[in-house]
Design an enzyme around this catalytic site. Structure first.
Site, PDB file in Angstrom:
ATOM      1  N   LYS A 120      40.351  41.538  36.354  1.00 16.41           N
ATOM      2  CA  LYS A 120      40.739  42.893  35.934  1.00 16.41           C
ATOM      3  C   LYS A 120      40.445  43.881  37.062  1.00 16.41           C
ATOM      4  O   LYS A 120      39.523  44.697  37.002  1.00 16.41           O
ATOM      5  CB  LYS A 120      40.042  43.288  34.623  1.00 16.41           C
ATOM      6  N   TYR A 136      37.542  46.979  36.482  1.00 21.98           N
ATOM      7  CA  TYR A 136      37.381  47.962  35.406  1.00 21.98           C
ATOM      8  C   TYR A 136      37.462  47.287  34.056  1.00 21.98           C
ATOM      9  O   TYR A 136      37.875  46.130  33.937  1.00 21.98           O
ATOM     10  CB  TYR A 136      38.432  49.081  35.530  1.00 21.98           C
ATOM     11  N   LEU A 189      46.259  38.601  32.583  1.00 20.09           N
ATOM     12  CA  LEU A 189      44.892  39.003  32.248  1.00 20.09           C
ATOM     13  C   LEU A 189      44.545  38.383  30.893  1.00 20.09           C
ATOM     14  O   LEU A 189      45.356  38.471  29.959  1.00 20.09           O
ATOM     15  CB  LEU A 189      44.815  40.533  32.134  1.00 20.09           C
ATOM     16  N   ARG A 213      34.211  39.654  29.950  1.00 17.07           N
ATOM     17  CA  ARG A 213      35.302  39.632  30.940  1.00 17.07           C
ATOM     18  C   ARG A 213      34.900  40.388  32.203  1.00 17.07           C
ATOM     19  O   ARG A 213      35.260  39.997  33.323  1.00 17.07           O
ATOM     20  CB  ARG A 213      36.574  40.210  30.336  1.00 17.07           C
ATOM     21  N   GLU A 268      53.391  39.366  30.859  1.00 15.48           N
ATOM     22  CA  GLU A 268      52.673  40.235  29.917  1.00 15.48           C
ATOM     23  C   GLU A 268      53.182  41.657  30.095  1.00 15.48           C
ATOM     24  O   GLU A 268      54.079  41.914  30.908  1.00 15.48           O
ATOM     25  CB  GLU A 268      51.162  40.167  30.155  1.00 15.48           C
ATOM     26  N   ARG A 299      35.207  51.803  57.441  1.00 13.82           N
ATOM     27  CA  ARG A 299      36.246  51.098  56.676  1.00 13.82           C
ATOM     28  C   ARG A 299      36.435  49.682  57.207  1.00 13.82           C
ATOM     29  O   ARG A 299      37.443  49.364  57.818  1.00 13.82           O
ATOM     30  CB  ARG A 299      37.556  51.894  56.742  1.00 13.82           C
TER      31      ARG A 299
END
Ligand code: PLP
Length: 285
Positions: free
Chosen positions: A148, A33, A205, A52, A180, A101
């Protein structure tokens, strides 16, 4: 008017924006995302967010279903359709929905791409004036935090603990050092006026706002050291702050209930916030 979302090629009312229960984002958190800020209807530092995005999808061998140029067009169309003035555009791409799955990548399945917007007056957020408190929690995340990924359970738990403690963010700790924030990069200003923030690696990140703030600070001859720091160092610092697309630069005034300096946002944090907002407006697209 109902909010408009984007789902796999269509702009639809939010209430009708749906993906399959077999979507791998839902089943495996097999997705990436990005969140870009919007000021006065324009995207902030979006090239950095899209760069990114490209890197993140590359690291997990996920092919984007649209070109980066088309993704930016969709972001802009969504802003226009929602009459969004100030806020954020969220985008997520997953490895799509297979017929079952299976863990291994499915063949011939189109990735899912969704986007939606949210309203937030980032520039005038009350917490920018008061600063926020942070709590510390162990960093229990996986070893590829540079990606991310939508696998955010560790951050959900960290930020829930912060909310329960009346704090605005959680700083995650590994090996005695701050990695972070739950959804932000962490900085301190030492007593010698050196800006310190952890260097990019797979431990954090690579924040887009962090990158811009470091560059803006260096352009102004501020000394920046990219290295890890401890909570003790932060408590002994002149100032502490966090950065993210949805906050810009925001002072940290307490850590685990102990004040940083006089417990008020420091002048350097305020200045860097102004500098970042000027940069954001000047480069908005
Ligand atoms: N670190 C983490 C773990 C984040 O989730 C985020 C943003 O969501 C950031 C840092 C800040 O990154 P950016 O400045 O690109 O928003």
């Amino acid at each position: 008017m109902d909010q408009i979302a984007y789902v796999n090629g269509s702009f639809v009312p939010m209430t009708e924006a749906k993906v399959s229960i077999l979507d791998r984002g839902f089943l495996f958190a097999d997705g990436i995302y990005e969140v870009a800020a919007v000021l006065d209807g324009k995207l902030i530092d979006n090239a950095s967010h899209l760069a990114r995005l490209l890197r993140s999808v590359g690291e997990i061998a996920l092919a984007l279903p649209e070109t980066i140029d088309r993704i930016q067009e969709i972001q802009k169309e969504l802003i226009a359709r929602n009459n969004l003035v100030n806020g954020m555009v969220y985008l997520e791409v997953t490895r799509g929905a297979d017929t079952g799955r299976d863990f291994a990548f499915p063949k011939g399945v189109k990735p899912t791409l969704i986007m939606f917007t949210s309203v937030k007056d980032i520039v005038n957020a009350p917490s920018a004036k008061t600063g926020i408190g942070v709590i510390t929690v162990p960093d229990i995340r996986w070893a590829r935090r540079d990606i991310k990924s939508v696998a955010l359970l560790a951050q959900v738990l960290a930020k829930q603990a912060a909310a329960e403690a009346g704090a605005g963010e959680a700083w995650m700790i590994e090996g005695g050092m701050v990695t972070e924030g739950g959804s932000s990069s962490a900085f301190i200003l030492t007593q010698d006026d050196v800006l310190v923030t952890r260097q990019n690696s797979s431990a954090i990140l690579p924040g887009c706002t962090r990158k811009a703030v470091v560059a803006l600070a260096e352009e102004r001859q501020l000394r920046v050291e990219e290295r890890p720091f401890t909570v003790e160092e932060a408590l002994a610092a002149k100032e502490a702050f966090i950065t993210s697309a949805s906050l810009f630069v925001q002072a940290v005034v307490t850590i685990d209930g102990k004040t940083v300096a006089n417990g008020k946002p420091g002048p350097m944090t305020d200045r860097l916030r102004e500098i970042y907002i000027d940069f954001a407006r000047a480069t908005a697209q």
